[in-house]
Design a protein around this motif. Structure first.
Motif, PDB file in Angstrom:
ATOM      1  N   SER A 237      49.162  42.898  15.927  1.00 48.79           N
ATOM      2  CA  SER A 237      50.573  43.265  15.997  1.00 48.79           C
ATOM      3  C   SER A 237      50.775  44.585  15.271  1.00 48.79           C
ATOM      4  CB  SER A 237      51.442  42.178  15.367  1.00 48.79           C
ATOM      5  OG  SER A 237      51.344  40.974  16.080  1.00 48.79           O
ATOM      6  N   LEU A 238      51.425  45.534  15.942  1.00 50.59           N
ATOM      7  CA  LEU A 238      51.595  46.885  15.412  1.00 50.59           C
ATOM      8  C   LEU A 238      53.071  47.288  15.482  1.00 50.59           C
ATOM      9  CD1 LEU A 238      48.728  48.348  17.592  1.00 50.59           C
ATOM     10  CD2 LEU A 238      48.550  48.122  15.117  1.00 50.59           C
ATOM     11  N   THR A 239      53.471  48.127  14.535  1.00 55.07           N
ATOM     12  CA  THR A 239      54.804  48.725  14.563  1.00 55.07           C
ATOM     13  C   THR A 239      54.672  50.233  14.506  1.00 55.07           C
ATOM     14  OG1 THR A 239      55.802  46.818  13.452  1.00 55.07           O
ATOM     15  CG2 THR A 239      57.053  48.867  13.442  1.00 55.07           C
ATOM     16  N   GLY A 240      55.290  50.936  15.462  1.00 57.20           N
ATOM     17  CA  GLY A 240      55.230  52.385  15.499  1.00 57.20           C
ATOM     18  C   GLY A 240      56.178  53.012  14.492  1.00 57.20           C
ATOM     19  N   ASP A 241      55.936  54.265  14.181  1.00 54.14           N
ATOM     20  CA  ASP A 241      56.803  54.981  13.243  1.00 54.14           C
ATOM     21  C   ASP A 241      58.257  54.996  13.715  1.00 54.14           C
ATOM     22  OD1 ASP A 241      54.739  55.452  11.550  1.00 54.14           O
ATOM     23  OD2 ASP A 241      54.618  57.626  11.879  1.00 54.14           O
ATOM     24  N   ASN A 242      58.456  54.943  15.035  1.00 52.86           N
ATOM     25  CA  ASN A 242      59.819  54.991  15.574  1.00 52.86           C
ATOM     26  C   ASN A 242      60.418  53.599  15.785  1.00 52.86           C
ATOM     27  OD1 ASN A 242      58.387  54.060  17.736  1.00 52.86           O
ATOM     28  ND2 ASN A 242      59.357  55.397  19.237  1.00 52.86           N
TER      29      ASN A 242
END
Length: 291
Positions: A237-242
């Motif tokens: 699971s990843l979260t982008g800077d935006n």
């Protein structure tokens, strides 16, 4: 074959499809979703920086230009998926995920997948022989007909039935087969940005088949498996800077000693064959098959 069942579910990590032995079912796709009168969809041209080719023939190496191609930003090592790790990654935006689903087999089984039949296929799909669509179809068909490299088995599949048959040839005739794919939980369409690891979980170790979606008038997947190798499959699971969120398929090839030393992943990660595992993220339009 007619009473075969397919269980389709969505987990918190990815699309998963479980197929029972002898399954001939397919993921549903509405005819109204971009499907033409002859029962197939319009041709999907590849994304400008498509990374699908990165997964195919992983041992063959790639050109020097791939180092500056944003589509190469999919490679990593195991330590890169520790919670809190931040890295630049490439996740193409999928406009319409349903266009990458298999059509019902009865709509495609009679259509040959062969370069010899290309003139007939172009007439069938109403494409000019000199069009970009014709060139793209030719390239996909040629790739499907290339002999696999030593130690690898390959196939181009056009239905869950043909994918199931190929997978059981790798895993064993009585195997239960599971399909896993990345999912974009939310997005604002930047292909390349920094992502932070929120969670990672190993879901399989052993035999794994990678399937890469190819540009064609309907769903065609190029599938390959490296014989005698150990691989690990994770969901990350990843979260982008935006603020974008991605549940990503992440495969690790644990033995790279036989890989071409000029493979782009070695040059990107600063390692040599056999020194380290090589892992890569899968885009949302590709599939991974595990027993």
């Amino acid at each position: 074959m007619a009473n075969a069942m397919a269980e389709v579910s969505i987990t918190g990590r990815a699309w998963i499809v479980k197929l029972g032995p002898g399954n001939a079912a397919a993921l549903p796709m509405e005819d109204a979703s971009g499907v033409s009168s002859n029962g197939v969809g319009v041709l999907r041209l590849p994304h400008k920086d498509s990374s699908s080719h990165m997964g195919m023939h992983m041992t063959m190496g790639m050109g020097k230009d791939d180092l500056v191609n944003s589509g190469a930003k999919v490679f990593a090592v195991l330590k890169d998926i520790e919670v809190g790790k931040r890295m630049p990654l490439y996740f193409p935006y999928v406009d319409d995920p349903t266009s990458f689903h298999f059509l019902p087999e009865h709509k495609t089984h009679h259509i040959p997948l062969s370069t010899k039949e290309l003139p007939m296929l172009l007439r069938f799909f109403s494409f000019s022989p000199h069009s970009q669509q014709a060139l793209t179809m030719k390239k996909t068909l040629e790739m499907c007909e290339v002999e696999p490299i030593e130690g690898e088995v390959t196939a181009c599949v056009t239905s869950l039935s043909s994918l199931s048959d190929f997978a059981r040839g790798v895993f064993g005739p009585d195997s239960q087969v599971r399909l896993v794919r990345s999912s974009l939980v939310s997005n604002t369409t930047p292909f390349l940005q920094n992502y932070t690891v929120v969670e990672s979980k190993e879901i399989s170790t052993g035999k794994i088949i990678g399937c890469h979606n190819q540009p064609y008038p309907y769903a065609v997947y190029y599938c390959h498996h490296q014989v005698g190798t150990v691989n690990k499959l994770f969901m990350v699971s990843l979260t982008g800077d935006n603020g974008d969120r991605v549940n990503a398929v992440f495969i690790c090839h644990m033995d790279t000693s036989s890989w071409d030393e000029d493979h782009v992943s070695f040059r990107l990660l600063g390692v040599k064959p056999g020194e380290s595992e090589i892992c890569h993220f899968f885009p949302a339009y590709d599939l991974v098959v595990v027993p």
